[in-house]
Design a protein around this motif. Structure first.
Motif, PDB file in Angstrom:
ATOM      1  N   MET A 189      48.250  41.191  46.944  1.00  0.00           N
ATOM      2  CA  MET A 189      47.145  40.709  47.564  1.00  0.00           C
ATOM      3  C   MET A 189      45.770  40.450  46.398  1.00  0.00           C
ATOM      4  O   MET A 189      45.611  41.492  45.816  1.00  0.00           O
ATOM      5  N   ALA A 190      45.445  39.280  46.135  1.00  0.00           N
ATOM      6  CA  ALA A 190      44.123  39.069  45.326  1.00  0.00           C
ATOM      7  C   ALA A 190      43.043  38.371  45.976  1.00  0.00           C
ATOM      8  O   ALA A 190      43.244  37.840  47.006  1.00  0.00           O
ATOM      9  N   SER A 191      41.933  38.814  45.593  1.00  0.00           N
ATOM     10  CA  SER A 191      40.613  38.205  45.967  1.00  0.00           C
ATOM     11  C   SER A 191      39.941  37.378  44.688  1.00  0.00           C
ATOM     12  O   SER A 191      40.105  37.811  43.395  1.00  0.00           O
ATOM     13  N   ILE A 192      39.255  36.341  44.799  1.00  0.00           N
ATOM     14  CA  ILE A 192      38.473  35.662  43.780  1.00  0.00           C
ATOM     15  C   ILE A 192      37.001  35.652  44.261  1.00  0.00           C
ATOM     16  O   ILE A 192      36.732  35.479  45.235  1.00  0.00           O
ATOM     17  N   LEU A 193      36.171  35.732  42.981  1.00  0.00           N
ATOM     18  CA  LEU A 193      34.927  35.682  43.169  1.00  0.00           C
ATOM     19  C   LEU A 193      34.275  35.034  42.065  1.00  0.00           C
ATOM     20  O   LEU A 193      34.797  34.987  40.924  1.00  0.00           O
ATOM     21  N   ALA A 194      33.217  34.029  42.017  1.00  0.00           N
ATOM     22  CA  ALA A 194      32.649  33.470  40.925  1.00  0.00           C
ATOM     23  C   ALA A 194      31.344  33.682  40.935  1.00  0.00           C
ATOM     24  O   ALA A 194      30.512  33.528  42.067  1.00  0.00           O
ATOM     25  N   LEU A 195      30.691  33.933  39.582  1.00  0.00           N
ATOM     26  CA  LEU A 195      29.008  34.413  39.871  1.00  0.00           C
ATOM     27  C   LEU A 195      28.431  33.335  38.461  1.00  0.00           C
ATOM     28  O   LEU A 195      29.117  33.383  37.238  1.00  0.00           O
ATOM     29  N   PRO A 196      27.276  32.746  38.812  1.00  0.00           N
ATOM     30  CA  PRO A 196      26.677  31.963  37.736  1.00  0.00           C
ATOM     31  C   PRO A 196      26.156  32.972  36.543  1.00  0.00           C
ATOM     32  O   PRO A 196      25.324  33.764  37.228  1.00  0.00           O
ATOM     33  N   TRP A 225      29.912  30.457  33.951  1.00  0.00           N
ATOM     34  CA  TRP A 225      30.669  31.204  35.353  1.00  0.00           C
ATOM     35  C   TRP A 225      31.498  32.269  35.000  1.00  0.00           C
ATOM     36  O   TRP A 225      32.361  32.428  34.081  1.00  0.00           O
ATOM     37  N   LEU A 226      31.234  33.440  35.561  1.00  0.00           N
ATOM     38  CA  LEU A 226      32.006  34.624  35.408  1.00  0.00           C
ATOM     39  C   LEU A 226      33.007  34.866  36.642  1.00  0.00           C
ATOM     40  O   LEU A 226      32.496  34.928  37.895  1.00  0.00           O
ATOM     41  N   VAL A 227      34.349  34.555  36.578  1.00  0.00           N
ATOM     42  CA  VAL A 227      35.074  34.355  37.540  1.00  0.00           C
ATOM     43  C   VAL A 227      35.871  35.962  37.695  1.00  0.00           C
ATOM     44  O   VAL A 227      36.453  36.512  36.716  1.00  0.00           O
ATOM     45  N   VAL A 228      35.809  36.558  38.757  1.00  0.00           N
ATOM     46  CA  VAL A 228      36.383  38.006  38.783  1.00  0.00           C
ATOM     47  C   VAL A 228      37.444  37.703  39.866  1.00  0.00           C
ATOM     48  O   VAL A 228      37.365  37.525  40.879  1.00  0.00           O
ATOM     49  N   ALA A 229      38.740  38.105  39.257  1.00  0.00           N
ATOM     50  CA  ALA A 229      39.788  38.288  40.037  1.00  0.00           C
ATOM     51  C   ALA A 229      40.307  39.549  40.197  1.00  0.00           C
ATOM     52  O   ALA A 229      40.610  40.430  39.299  1.00  0.00           O
ATOM     53  N   ARG A 230      40.296  39.934  41.380  1.00  0.00           N
ATOM     54  CA  ARG A 230      40.832  41.455  41.925  1.00  0.00           C
ATOM     55  C   ARG A 230      42.085  41.200  42.371  1.00  0.00           C
ATOM     56  O   ARG A 230      42.433  40.432  43.212  1.00  0.00           O
ATOM     57  N   ARG A 231      43.015  42.293  42.266  1.00  0.00           N
ATOM     58  CA  ARG A 231      44.306  42.434  42.828  1.00  0.00           C
ATOM     59  C   ARG A 231      44.501  44.105  43.225  1.00  0.00           C
ATOM     60  O   ARG A 231      44.015  44.808  42.555  1.00  0.00           O
ATOM     61  N   LYS A 232      45.198  44.280  44.199  1.00  0.00           N
ATOM     62  CA  LYS A 232      45.307  45.686  44.640  1.00  0.00           C
ATOM     63  C   LYS A 232      46.191  46.143  43.750  1.00  0.00           C
ATOM     64  O   LYS A 232      47.433  45.878  43.322  1.00  0.00           O
ATOM     65  N   GLY A 233      45.978  47.588  43.324  1.00  0.00           N
ATOM     66  CA  GLY A 233      46.847  48.162  42.500  1.00  0.00           C
ATOM     67  C   GLY A 233      46.524  47.815  40.917  1.00  0.00           C
ATOM     68  O   GLY A 233      47.216  48.174  40.235  1.00  0.00           O
ATOM     69  N   GLY A 234      45.642  47.020  40.722  1.00  0.00           N
ATOM     70  CA  GLY A 234      45.290  46.725  39.020  1.00  0.00           C
ATOM     71  C   GLY A 234      44.007  46.498  38.767  1.00  0.00           C
ATOM     72  O   GLY A 234      43.274  46.477  39.587  1.00  0.00           O
ATOM     73  N   LEU A 235      43.527  46.335  37.580  1.00  0.00           N
ATOM     74  CA  LEU A 235      42.279  46.260  37.119  1.00  0.00           C
ATOM     75  C   LEU A 235      41.832  44.830  37.302  1.00  0.00           C
ATOM     76  O   LEU A 235      42.709  43.960  37.212  1.00  0.00           O
ATOM     77  N   PRO A 236      40.536  44.591  37.624  1.00  0.00           N
ATOM     78  CA  PRO A 236      40.052  43.101  37.974  1.00  0.00           C
ATOM     79  C   PRO A 236      40.140  42.488  36.466  1.00  0.00           C
ATOM     80  O   PRO A 236      39.957  42.999  35.224  1.00  0.00           O
TER      81      PRO A 236
END
Length: 266
Positions: free
Chosen positions: A102-109, A121-132
């Motif tokens: 399961m992963a989530s995505i976020l983008a910040l200017p 843009w800083l795209v932050v990809a997070r996933r369960k059990g791992g480093l973003p």
């Protein structure tokens, strides 16, 4: 493939060779391709080079390296994304661990302190059990689909890592036991020729031949071996065992005195 050395009369520098390859890519494709870089290229110099050429890129940024957020404050990348929820969640396939996560995505200017004129843009990809993952890009991002596209573009990097792994381990690119540049270059060119030959056998035209080779000379049983995708390594091993069991037959050409090689495949 290109080879370079850091010793002797033909000595060069790693960054110079990388810049030459980048310039070659610019001349060949321009903005038709997206360049993907790992953390080793996270620097003001390399980012400025990409911005100067107006390239499309995805650069994995180190979490402790600073960027400028929307409020104009210089902060580490992980602090800029701290406390901000992802835009969207979804299941993605982790090709390295062969499982769904399961992963989530976020983008910040953001902008870079040394290149404030270039919006990023800083795209932050997070996933369960791992480093973003903190991915820096100049691609416009308007919604979650654009952010996912950046994340999946960077995820393709793993296939490149596997290619280098196969070259270093299977073809011993990393272990030429010679110090002089000329003998080393010859060995690397021979390995590159063998690599090109193995790649041709992966073409669809040789499907039947490839299946026969793998079945007869590199047969694998067990759940792990059936699920593992290692066609390149198995092809090299199958050919090695084939030529050990059926060695090439040398015979002289009549009237010429030159050797020739004939290999019986079946």
């Amino acid at each position: 493939m290109r080879w370079w050395t850091s010793r002797g009369a033909r000595a060069s520098f790693k960054r110079d060779e990388q810049a030459k390859l980048l310039l070659q890519g610019v001349l060949l494709w321009g903005r038709e391709v997206m360049h993907v870089f790992d953390q080793g290229f996270a620097s003001s110099f390399w980012l400025g080079l990409l911005v100067a050429f107006s390239l499309r890129f995805v650069l994995r940024w180190k979490k402790d390296y600073q960027l400028v957020d929307e409020q104009g404050q210089r902060r580490a990348a992980w602090k800029i994304a701290r406390g901000k929820r992802g835009w969207q969640q979804r299941l993605v396939w982790d090709c390295r661990r062969h499982q769904w996560v399961m992963a989530s995505i976020l983008a910040l200017p953001v902008t870079h302190p040394d290149h404030r004129e270039q919006p990023l843009w800083l795209v932050v990809a997070r996933r369960k059990g791992g480093l973003p993952w903190y991915l820096l890009t100049a691609e416009p991002i308007a919604n979650a689909d654009d952010a996912w596209r950046i994340m999946f573009a960077y995820a393709r990097r793993w296939q490149i890592e596997l290619t280098w792994k196969e070259n270093k381990s299977e073809l011993a690119f990393q272990s030429p036991r010679v110090w002089e540049w000329e003998p080393r270059e010859k060995l690397l060119l021979l390995a590159a020729l063998a690599y090109a030959f193995l790649l041709t056998l992966l073409a669809p035209f040789y499907t039947l031949l490839r299946r026969w080779l793998l079945r007869r000379y590199c047969h694998r049983t067990g759940r792990h071996c059936r699920q593992a995708h290692a066609p390149f390594a198995r092809m090299r091993m199958a050919l090695s065992r084939l030529w050990q069991s059926v060695p090439p037959h040398w015979e002289s050409l009549s009237g010429r005195g030159q050797p020739t090689v004939s290999v019986t495949m079946l």
